[in-house]
Each structure stands twice: as structure tokens, then as C-alpha cells.
Design a protein around this motif. Structure first.
Motif, PDB file in Angstrom:
ATOM      1  N   PHE A  86       0.842  -1.196   0.000  1.00 55.69           N
ATOM      2  CA  PHE A  86       0.000   0.000   0.000  1.00 55.69           C
ATOM      3  C   PHE A  86       0.870   1.236   0.000  1.00 55.69           C
ATOM      4  O   PHE A  86       2.017   1.205   0.417  1.00 55.69           O
ATOM      5  N   GLN A  87       0.290   2.312  -0.504  1.00 56.09           N
ATOM      6  CA  GLN A  87       0.996   3.586  -0.562  1.00 56.09           C
ATOM      7  C   GLN A  87       0.428   4.483   0.529  1.00 56.09           C
ATOM      8  O   GLN A  87      -0.765   4.765   0.555  1.00 56.09           O
ATOM      9  N   ASP A  88       1.308   4.905   1.432  1.00 58.32           N
ATOM     10  CA  ASP A  88       0.901   5.709   2.590  1.00 58.32           C
ATOM     11  C   ASP A  88       0.844   7.178   2.206  1.00 58.32           C
ATOM     12  O   ASP A  88       1.788   7.929   2.411  1.00 58.32           O
ATOM     13  N   SER A  89      -0.292   7.596   1.661  1.00 57.25           N
ATOM     14  CA  SER A  89      -0.437   8.955   1.142  1.00 57.25           C
ATOM     15  C   SER A  89      -0.346  10.036   2.209  1.00 57.25           C
ATOM     16  O   SER A  89       0.122  11.136   1.951  1.00 57.25           O
ATOM     17  N   ASN A  90      -0.804   9.729   3.441  1.00 53.68           N
ATOM     18  CA  ASN A  90      -0.782  10.756   4.487  1.00 53.68           C
ATOM     19  C   ASN A  90       0.389  10.600   5.460  1.00 53.68           C
ATOM     20  O   ASN A  90       0.498  11.364   6.413  1.00 53.68           O
ATOM     21  N   GLY A  91       1.256   9.624   5.264  1.00 50.88           N
ATOM     22  CA  GLY A  91       2.475   9.493   6.058  1.00 50.88           C
ATOM     23  C   GLY A  91       2.298   8.997   7.475  1.00 50.88           C
ATOM     24  O   GLY A  91       3.189   9.164   8.297  1.00 50.88           O
ATOM     25  N   ASN A  92       1.186   8.312   7.801  1.00 53.22           N
ATOM     26  CA  ASN A  92       0.998   7.827   9.170  1.00 53.22           C
ATOM     27  C   ASN A  92       1.487   6.400   9.393  1.00 53.22           C
ATOM     28  O   ASN A  92       1.366   5.860  10.479  1.00 53.22           O
ATOM     29  N   GLY A  93       2.029   5.748   8.357  1.00 57.09           N
ATOM     30  CA  GLY A  93       2.615   4.426   8.516  1.00 57.09           C
ATOM     31  C   GLY A  93       1.638   3.276   8.534  1.00 57.09           C
ATOM     32  O   GLY A  93       2.023   2.155   8.847  1.00 57.09           O
ATOM     33  N   GLN A  94       0.391   3.514   8.196  1.00 56.39           N
ATOM     34  CA  GLN A  94      -0.588   2.430   8.173  1.00 56.39           C
ATOM     35  C   GLN A  94      -1.585   2.651   7.036  1.00 56.39           C
ATOM     36  O   GLN A  94      -1.732   3.754   6.539  1.00 56.39           O
ATOM     37  N   LEU A  95      -2.254   1.557   6.646  1.00 56.58           N
ATOM     38  CA  LEU A  95      -3.276   1.641   5.613  1.00 56.58           C
ATOM     39  C   LEU A  95      -4.557   2.156   6.252  1.00 56.58           C
ATOM     40  O   LEU A  95      -5.118   1.525   7.141  1.00 56.58           O
ATOM     41  N   ASP A  96      -5.000   3.318   5.811  1.00 55.97           N
ATOM     42  CA  ASP A  96      -6.218   3.906   6.360  1.00 55.97           C
ATOM     43  C   ASP A  96      -7.437   3.286   5.699  1.00 55.97           C
ATOM     44  O   ASP A  96      -7.475   3.126   4.474  1.00 55.97           O
ATOM     45  N   LEU A  97      -8.433   2.952   6.526  1.00 54.60           N
ATOM     46  CA  LEU A  97      -9.662   2.337   6.053  1.00 54.60           C
ATOM     47  C   LEU A  97     -10.855   3.168   6.476  1.00 54.60           C
ATOM     48  O   LEU A  97     -10.832   3.822   7.521  1.00 54.60           O
ATOM     49  N   SER A  98     -11.912   3.096   5.681  1.00 53.65           N
ATOM     50  CA  SER A  98     -13.159   3.765   6.054  1.00 53.65           C
ATOM     51  C   SER A  98     -13.822   2.949   7.168  1.00 53.65           C
ATOM     52  O   SER A  98     -13.397   1.820   7.456  1.00 53.65           O
ATOM     53  N   PRO A  99     -14.871   3.477   7.792  1.00 55.82           N
ATOM     54  CA  PRO A  99     -15.577   2.694   8.818  1.00 55.82           C
ATOM     55  C   PRO A  99     -16.110   1.359   8.283  1.00 55.82           C
ATOM     56  O   PRO A  99     -16.285   0.416   9.050  1.00 55.82           O
ATOM     57  N   ARG A 100     -16.324   1.281   6.987  1.00 55.20           N
ATOM     58  CA  ARG A 100     -16.811   0.035   6.381  1.00 55.20           C
ATOM     59  C   ARG A 100     -15.679  -0.876   5.935  1.00 55.20           C
ATOM     60  O   ARG A 100     -15.913  -1.919   5.342  1.00 55.20           O
ATOM     61  N   GLY A 101     -14.413  -0.483   6.181  1.00 56.85           N
ATOM     62  CA  GLY A 101     -13.267  -1.308   5.823  1.00 56.85           C
ATOM     63  C   GLY A 101     -12.758  -1.112   4.412  1.00 56.85           C
ATOM     64  O   GLY A 101     -11.967  -1.897   3.918  1.00 56.85           O
ATOM     65  N   ILE A 102     -13.181  -0.057   3.744  1.00 63.15           N
ATOM     66  CA  ILE A 102     -12.742   0.228   2.381  1.00 63.15           C
ATOM     67  C   ILE A 102     -11.449   1.040   2.444  1.00 63.15           C
ATOM     68  O   ILE A 102     -11.379   2.041   3.153  1.00 63.15           O
TER      69      ILE A 102
END
Length: 160
Positions: A86-102
Motif C-alpha cells: 500500500f501507498q501511505d499517502s498521508n504518512g501515518n505508517g498504516q493503511l487507512d480504512l473507512s468505517p466500512r473497511g474500504i
């Protein structure tokens, strides 16, 4: 007789040196090269490598990060594995997911499975790595754009 003993000992020593060499050759680990397509910008890429028989992507066997492609894992023992990138666009070191897991950031998996049914299990993204070098390709799928809601237009006085 002493010469015969010397020949026997010499042959045994040669055999003792040859056996470890053959065993080490069969246990050789190859490199894994991961080509990444669909990179959005210069943000870091994160790679998680897990055994294919593992039920979930956590914890990862190895994790790499960097901005350069292709990604390289050296001395990987032969086996069945799965890769998530995954590409960490916001630089927080994790894959960001929506509340629905998207996924809210570009993500891809080995074998490039469809993400229509959600995040695949490692067994759905497996590949076979032998004792030689392997090359796989992972296509990053960008996050869905939010649809803009358009307010309904009220009918004008002259429309019927």
C-alpha cells in the motif's frame, strides 16, 4: 597398507566436504523482486509478506518501506507466500480504512485479485517462491472517489 588407509581417509574427507556443500545448495534462498504498478505520488510504499496459509495479514513476516520501485526482499526461503502493498499517502505508517473497511489509500495484492468482495485473504493472493529469484507484479488500486451529492433542482414556475 598405510597408503590404502591414506586413500580411504582422503576420500572420506572429500565426501565430508562435499555433503555440506550439497546441503547448503538445496537450502539456498532466492530474492523476491516486487514490481509495483499504479503508484500515485512520491509517498512511501509499505509491503507486508506473510505465509499463504496464514489466515490474516497481521503480523507480517517482513515489512519494507521505501519510495523506490521495484521492491526487493533478499534471501527469502522457498515457500508459498502472499504480498500486500500500500501507498501511505498521508504518512501515518498504516493503511487507512473507512468505517466500512474500504481502503482510503492505494493498495494491491500479489496475484492482483479483485477487491470487489473486500480485502482478500492471504490464501487468495498466494504465489510460489522457489530457491531461485522470483519476480511478481502488484497493481495498486486507487481509492474510490467520493461521489458528490447534487441537490435536486426545484421546478421553475414556467415548467410543467
Amino acid at each position: 597398507m598405510p597408503q590404502r588407509i591414506l586413500q580411504t581417509v582422503t576420500r572420506l574427507c572429500q565426501l565430508c566436504l562435499l555433503v555440506p556443500l550439497l546441503v547448503c545448495q538445496s537450502l539456498r534462498a532466492g530474492d523476491l523482486l516486487i514490481e509495483v504498478d499504479g503508484k500515485q505520488d512520491q509517498a512511501n510504499l509499505y509491503l507486508a509478506l506473510v505465509p499463504a496459509d496464514q489466515q490474516d495479514w497481521q503480523p507480517s513476516l517482513r515489512e519494507l518501506q521505501g519510495t523506490e520501485t521495484p521492491l526487493l526482499i533478499t534471501d527469502l526461503p522457498p515457500g508459498r507466500y502472499a504480498v500486500q502493498v500500500f501507498q501511505d499517502s498521508n504518512g501515518n505508517g498504516q493503511l487507512d480504512l473507512s468505517p466500512r473497511g474500504i481502503p482510503l489509500e492505494p493498495v494491491g495484492f500479489s496475484g492482483n485479485p479483485s477487491l470487489f468482495g473486500g480485502k482478500p485473504k492471504p490464501s487468495e493472493s498466494l504465489f510460489e517462491h522457489s530457491d531461485t529469484d522470483s519476480v511478481i507484479s502488484v497493481r495498486l488500486i486507487p481509492p474510490r472517489k467520493k461521489k458528490e451529492r447534487v441537490a435536486p433542482v426545484a421546478p421553475r414556475a414556467g415548467d410543467r
